[in-house]
Write a protein that holds these residues in place. Structure first.
Motif, short mmCIF file in Angstrom:
data_model
loop_
_atom_site.label_atom_id
_atom_site.label_comp_id
_atom_site.label_asym_id
_atom_site.label_seq_id
_atom_site.Cartn_x
_atom_site.Cartn_y
_atom_site.Cartn_z
N MET A 1 0.83 -1.18 0.00
CA MET A 1 0.00 0.00 0.00
C MET A 1 0.88 1.25 0.00
N ALA A 2 0.53 2.22 -0.82
CA ALA A 2 1.33 3.45 -0.91
C ALA A 2 1.14 4.29 0.35
N ASP A 3 2.21 5.00 0.71
CA ASP A 3 2.13 5.88 1.87
C ASP A 3 1.24 7.07 1.54
N LYS A 4 0.55 7.56 2.55
CA LYS A 4 -0.36 8.69 2.40
C LYS A 4 0.43 9.98 2.19
N GLU A 5 -0.01 10.78 1.24
CA GLU A 5 0.61 12.07 1.00
C GLU A 5 0.38 12.97 2.22
N VAL A 6 1.42 13.67 2.63
CA VAL A 6 1.34 14.57 3.78
C VAL A 6 1.34 15.99 3.25
N LEU A 7 0.23 16.69 3.46
CA LEU A 7 0.11 18.06 2.97
C LEU A 7 0.61 19.02 4.04
N LEU A 8 1.52 19.90 3.65
CA LEU A 8 2.14 20.83 4.58
C LEU A 8 2.20 22.23 3.99
N THR A 9 2.09 23.22 4.86
CA THR A 9 2.39 24.59 4.46
C THR A 9 3.90 24.74 4.57
N PRO A 10 4.49 25.77 3.96
CA PRO A 10 5.94 25.97 4.12
C PRO A 10 6.35 26.06 5.60
N GLU A 11 5.53 26.71 6.42
CA GLU A 11 5.82 26.81 7.85
C GLU A 11 5.77 25.43 8.51
N GLY A 12 4.79 24.62 8.14
CA GLY A 12 4.68 23.27 8.69
C GLY A 12 5.87 22.41 8.31
N LEU A 13 6.34 22.53 7.08
CA LEU A 13 7.52 21.80 6.63
C LEU A 13 8.73 22.20 7.46
N ARG A 14 8.90 23.51 7.65
CA ARG A 14 10.04 24.00 8.43
C ARG A 14 10.00 23.47 9.87
N LYS A 15 8.81 23.46 10.49
CA LYS A 15 8.69 22.98 11.87
C LYS A 15 9.04 21.50 11.97
N LEU A 16 8.57 20.68 11.02
CA LEU A 16 8.89 19.25 11.05
C LEU A 16 10.38 19.03 10.86
N GLU A 17 11.00 19.78 9.94
CA GLU A 17 12.44 19.64 9.71
C GLU A 17 13.23 20.06 10.95
N GLU A 18 12.79 21.12 11.62
CA GLU A 18 13.48 21.57 12.84
C GLU A 18 13.35 20.55 13.96
N GLU A 19 12.15 19.97 14.11
CA GLU A 19 11.95 18.95 15.14
C GLU A 19 12.82 17.73 14.87
N LEU A 20 12.87 17.30 13.61
CA LEU A 20 13.69 16.16 13.24
C LEU A 20 15.16 16.42 13.55
N GLU A 21 15.64 17.60 13.19
CA GLU A 21 17.04 17.95 13.44
C GLU A 21 17.34 17.96 14.94
N LEU A 22 16.43 18.52 15.74
CA LEU A 22 16.60 18.55 17.20
C LEU A 22 16.67 17.14 17.78
N LEU A 23 15.77 16.28 17.33
CA LEU A 23 15.76 14.90 17.83
C LEU A 23 17.05 14.17 17.47
N LYS A 24 17.48 14.33 16.23
CA LYS A 24 18.68 13.62 15.76
C LYS A 24 19.96 14.15 16.39
N SER A 25 20.06 15.46 16.53
CA SER A 25 21.33 16.04 16.98
C SER A 25 21.42 16.20 18.49
N VAL A 26 20.36 16.59 19.15
CA VAL A 26 20.42 16.89 20.58
C VAL A 26 19.82 15.78 21.44
N LYS A 27 18.57 15.45 21.16
CA LYS A 27 17.85 14.51 22.03
C LYS A 27 18.47 13.11 22.02
#
Length: 158
Positions: A1-27
């Motif tokens: 089954m194909a993964d569901k498309e995730v619709l994001l605003t540019p701000e939403g994309l930035r927030k997810l990328e920032e959270e991912l970076e924080l989790l990977k680098s700091v947490k």
């Protein structure tokens, strides 16, 4: 089954990328250090610090996997794609709650960035679904667990 498309605003994309970076680098580093310290206490079979750290590590790794999957399947809705004639994802909609006689402003976003506390509602929520595709002046009835809410669309903007 194909993964569901995730619709994001540019701000939403930035927030997810920032959270991912924080989790990977700091947490990740922080929890690894907690595990190391807990192991230094000796017997880990009855070590609550070790258990807590391992549980947090599992949560962080799970969240990283979720974010990476969302970002892989992301489609960014740019502001210039948002039509101000009809409600769509990315629209900010001012509505009049006809029962309470109160004006409320909602931004319609994809489910990944929905945040009711900020009046960012998912396109998949009952209110979001009911508003999508409607025009200024339309009256919308929304079935919610508490009953039926009636909204009149007053304004649509980007």
């Amino acid at each position: 089954m194909a993964d569901k498309e995730v619709l994001l605003t540019p701000e939403g994309l930035r927030k997810l990328e920032e959270e991912l970076e924080l989790l990977k680098s700091v947490k990740r580093r922080e929890v690894a250090e907690r595990i190391k310290v807990a192991i230094s206490y000796g017997d880990i079979s009855e070590n609550s610090e070790y258990e807590d750290a391992k549980n947090e590590q599992a949560f962080i790794e799970g969240r990283i996997m979720t974010l990476e999957k969302q970002l892989r399947n992301a489609r960014v809705i740019n502001e210039d794609e948002v039509d101000t004639n009809v409600v769509s994802i990315g629209s900010t909609v001012k509505v009049l709650d006809l029962d309470l006689d109160e004006e409320v402003e909602y931004t319609i976003v994809g489910s990944a960035e929905a945040n009711p506390a900020e009046n960012k509602i998912s396109n998949e929520s009952p209110v979001g679904k009911a508003l999508l595709g409607k025009q200024i002046g339309s009256t919308v009835e929304v079935n919610v667990p508490a009953g039926v809410i009636k909204f009149k669309i007053l304004e649509i903007k980007r």
